[in-house]
Design a protein around this motif. Structure first.
Motif, PDB file in Angstrom:
ATOM      1  N   ALA A   1       6.574  15.716   2.011  1.00  0.00           N
ATOM      2  CA  ALA A   1       6.346  14.275   2.140  1.00  0.00           C
ATOM      3  C   ALA A   1       6.451  13.598   0.781  1.00  0.00           C
ATOM      4  O   ALA A   1       6.145  14.204  -0.253  1.00  0.00           O
ATOM      5  CB  ALA A   1       4.973  14.016   2.746  1.00  0.00           C
ATOM      6  N   PHE A   2       6.869  12.344   0.809  1.00  0.00           N
ATOM      7  CA  PHE A   2       6.939  11.515  -0.400  1.00  0.00           C
ATOM      8  C   PHE A   2       5.946  10.373  -0.224  1.00  0.00           C
ATOM      9  O   PHE A   2       5.992   9.639   0.765  1.00  0.00           O
ATOM     10  CB  PHE A   2       8.357  10.964  -0.583  1.00  0.00           C
ATOM     11  CG  PHE A   2       8.519  10.086  -1.792  1.00  0.00           C
ATOM     12  CD1 PHE A   2       8.427  10.611  -3.070  1.00  0.00           C
ATOM     13  CD2 PHE A   2       8.773   8.729  -1.658  1.00  0.00           C
ATOM     14  CE1 PHE A   2       8.574   9.805  -4.195  1.00  0.00           C
ATOM     15  CE2 PHE A   2       8.931   7.912  -2.770  1.00  0.00           C
ATOM     16  CZ  PHE A   2       8.838   8.453  -4.043  1.00  0.00           C
ATOM     17  N   ILE A   3       5.041  10.226  -1.183  1.00  0.00           N
ATOM     18  CA  ILE A   3       3.999   9.197  -1.138  1.00  0.00           C
ATOM     19  C   ILE A   3       4.414   8.060  -2.058  1.00  0.00           C
ATOM     20  O   ILE A   3       4.575   8.266  -3.269  1.00  0.00           O
ATOM     21  CB  ILE A   3       2.633   9.768  -1.594  1.00  0.00           C
ATOM     22  CG1 ILE A   3       2.326  11.090  -0.884  1.00  0.00           C
ATOM     23  CG2 ILE A   3       1.533   8.741  -1.390  1.00  0.00           C
ATOM     24  CD1 ILE A   3       2.184  10.997   0.598  1.00  0.00           C
TER      25      ILE A   3
ATOM     26  N   ALA B   1       5.029  14.735  -2.760  1.00  0.00           N
ATOM     27  CA  ALA B   1       5.689  14.288  -3.993  1.00  0.00           C
ATOM     28  C   ALA B   1       5.461  12.797  -4.208  1.00  0.00           C
ATOM     29  O   ALA B   1       5.220  12.039  -3.268  1.00  0.00           O
ATOM     30  CB  ALA B   1       7.192  14.574  -3.902  1.00  0.00           C
ATOM     31  N   SER B   2       5.530  12.390  -5.482  1.00  0.00           N
ATOM     32  CA  SER B   2       5.539  10.965  -5.827  1.00  0.00           C
ATOM     33  C   SER B   2       6.146  10.824  -7.218  1.00  0.00           C
ATOM     34  O   SER B   2       6.590  11.804  -7.813  1.00  0.00           O
ATOM     35  CB  SER B   2       4.135  10.358  -5.778  1.00  0.00           C
ATOM     36  OG  SER B   2       4.222   8.944  -5.845  1.00  0.00           O
TER      37      SER B   2
ATOM     38  N   GLY C   1       0.829  -1.194   0.000  1.00  0.00           N
ATOM     39  CA  GLY C   1       0.000   0.000   0.000  1.00  0.00           C
ATOM     40  C   GLY C   1       0.862   1.241   0.000  1.00  0.00           C
ATOM     41  O   GLY C   1       2.089   1.174   0.139  1.00  0.00           O
ATOM     42  N   GLN C   2       0.201   2.376  -0.161  1.00  0.00           N
ATOM     43  CA  GLN C   2       0.920   3.651  -0.183  1.00  0.00           C
ATOM     44  C   GLN C   2       1.213   4.121   1.243  1.00  0.00           C
ATOM     45  O   GLN C   2       0.370   3.999   2.139  1.00  0.00           O
ATOM     46  CB  GLN C   2       0.115   4.706  -0.933  1.00  0.00           C
ATOM     47  CG  GLN C   2      -0.121   4.365  -2.386  1.00  0.00           C
ATOM     48  CD  GLN C   2       1.183   4.155  -3.141  1.00  0.00           C
ATOM     49  OE1 GLN C   2       2.086   4.988  -3.071  1.00  0.00           O
ATOM     50  NE2 GLN C   2       1.279   3.046  -3.853  1.00  0.00           N
ATOM     51  N   THR C   3       2.400   4.661   1.427  1.00  0.00           N
ATOM     52  CA  THR C   3       2.831   5.140   2.742  1.00  0.00           C
ATOM     53  C   THR C   3       3.492   6.515   2.574  1.00  0.00           C
ATOM     54  O   THR C   3       3.585   7.033   1.458  1.00  0.00           O
ATOM     55  CB  THR C   3       3.841   4.161   3.378  1.00  0.00           C
ATOM     56  OG1 THR C   3       4.933   3.964   2.459  1.00  0.00           O
ATOM     57  CG2 THR C   3       3.184   2.828   3.702  1.00  0.00           C
ATOM     58  N   VAL C   4       3.956   7.075   3.688  1.00  0.00           N
ATOM     59  CA  VAL C   4       4.478   8.445   3.677  1.00  0.00           C
ATOM     60  C   VAL C   4       5.885   8.485   4.270  1.00  0.00           C
ATOM     61  O   VAL C   4       6.135   7.960   5.358  1.00  0.00           O
ATOM     62  CB  VAL C   4       3.572   9.370   4.513  1.00  0.00           C
ATOM     63  CG1 VAL C   4       4.147  10.791   4.550  1.00  0.00           C
ATOM     64  CG2 VAL C   4       2.157   9.401   3.953  1.00  0.00           C
ATOM     65  N   LEU C   5       6.801   9.130   3.524  1.00  0.00           N
ATOM     66  CA  LEU C   5       8.078   9.553   4.095  1.00  0.00           C
ATOM     67  C   LEU C   5       7.953  11.046   4.373  1.00  0.00           C
ATOM     68  O   LEU C   5       7.736  11.837   3.457  1.00  0.00           O
ATOM     69  CB  LEU C   5       9.237   9.290   3.128  1.00  0.00           C
ATOM     70  CG  LEU C   5       9.676   7.846   2.942  1.00  0.00           C
ATOM     71  CD1 LEU C   5      10.843   7.769   1.958  1.00  0.00           C
ATOM     72  CD2 LEU C   5      10.065   7.207   4.267  1.00  0.00           C
TER      73      LEU C   5
ATOM     74  N   GLY D   1       1.300   5.650  -6.619  1.00  0.00           N
ATOM     75  CA  GLY D   1       1.609   6.662  -5.604  1.00  0.00           C
ATOM     76  C   GLY D   1       1.054   8.012  -6.014  1.00  0.00           C
ATOM     77  O   GLY D   1       0.480   8.741  -5.209  1.00  0.00           O
ATOM     78  N   GLU D   2       1.229   8.352  -7.288  1.00  0.00           N
ATOM     79  CA  GLU D   2       0.697   9.607  -7.806  1.00  0.00           C
ATOM     80  C   GLU D   2      -0.829   9.611  -7.748  1.00  0.00           C
ATOM     81  O   GLU D   2      -1.457  10.613  -7.344  1.00  0.00           O
ATOM     82  CB  GLU D   2       1.164   9.808  -9.250  1.00  0.00           C
ATOM     83  CG  GLU D   2       0.697  11.125  -9.853  1.00  0.00           C
ATOM     84  CD  GLU D   2       1.323  11.369 -11.221  1.00  0.00           C
ATOM     85  OE1 GLU D   2       2.177  12.244 -11.322  1.00  0.00           O
ATOM     86  OE2 GLU D   2       0.954  10.655 -12.172  1.00  0.00           O
TER      87      GLU D   2
END
Length: 267
Positions: A189-191, A149-150, A122-126, A156-157
């Motif tokens: 954040a990066f998704i 961002a992704s 799944g999608q997560t966050v940095l 992710g986008e």
């Protein structure tokens, strides 16, 4: 997983025509008679498949493919294939199977068949570390003041735009560019996919990023097979059940997803 939009760029009409061509003998028999299992993958998605310092394709999927070939009693042949050509390569019989961290989607299932899911990601966050006290969940990022961002053309986008529509979205050609934008404080954040982010924080963001590791989407990954091969699908699902039961799957999961020892061989 990633690259969803890219796959839609392929000529769908041509693929559907090829996919619906008259069925041949089940590919499982062809593999056994040929003595080779040909697998297509794109070695750019750590830790599923990457290229090591010696130019070999390594990762979770290649290791599973090796077990698969052993169970079939045949030689394994890995084929590095660009993502936008990977489904056409399967349909035109350049390989027997796609093992490349591919998300099972309705659009893809119109063209190829899939095994049972072998993993759900799944999608997560940095997140920038200085936001740690303000952002506890992906939902907290859904404000105009945050830049997220992704990678272009990925799930992710899609998730970033769908679940965080009020945030300012930044798109990047590569995962590394998106992560570094956050590390350098130009984005908040990066998704992206949970397995990638789990590795990236240790590789590039230690002390600078926080990993919000609870996925907020569910994306089943499957192995892609040409349509009209029910015996091969049945065999693959039986193989998956076996390796999950005998511990082989867990052993590889620990090696590639719970440890970063392999990083020294690929950097």
């Amino acid at each position: 997983m990633k690259k969803f939009l890219v796959a839609l760029g392929v000529s769908l009409g041509l693929l559907l025509a090829l996919a619906n061509a008259p069925a041949r003998a089940d590919v499982l028999n062809e593999i056994k008679e040929r003595g080779e299992l040909k697998v297509c993958l794109e070695p750019a998605y750590m830790p599923f498949e990457i290229t090591d310092k010696r130019g070999r394709i390594v990762g979770f999927d290649p290791d599973l493919a090796a077990l698969m070939a052993e169970a079939l009693g045949v030689k394994l042949v890995l084929s590095s294939t660009a993502w936008d050509g990977i489904i056409p390569a399967l349909i035109t019989s350049k390989c027997d199977l796609i093992m490349s961290g591919m998300t099972i989607t309705k659009a893809r299932a119109e063209t190829i068949d899939f095994s049972a899911p072998y993993m759900v990601i799944g999608q997560t966050v940095l997140l920038r570390k200085d936001l740690e006290s303000k952002v506890k969940s992906y939902k907290d990022l859904n404000k105009p003041k945050y830049k997220i961002a992704s990678k272009l053309g990925t799930t992710g986008e899609i998730a970033a735009k769908k679940y965080l529509p009020k945030a300012t979205y930044l798109s990047f050609e590569t995962e590394a560019e998106g992560v570094m934008e956050v590390v350098n404080g130009k984005a908040d954040a990066f998704i992206y996919d949970s397995p990638y982010n789990a590795v990236a924080i240790g590789q590039r963001g230690e002390g600078k990023l926080v990993f919000l590791d609870q996925p907020f989407t569910d994306e089943p990954l499957g192995w892609g097979v040409r349509k009209g091969n029910p015996e091969f699908i049945k065999w693959l699902n039986g193989f998956l059940a076996k390796v999950k039961q005998d511990g082989a799957y867990d052993k590889l999961y620990q090696k590639w997803f719970k440890s970063t020892d392999w990083l020294k061989d690929v950097q």
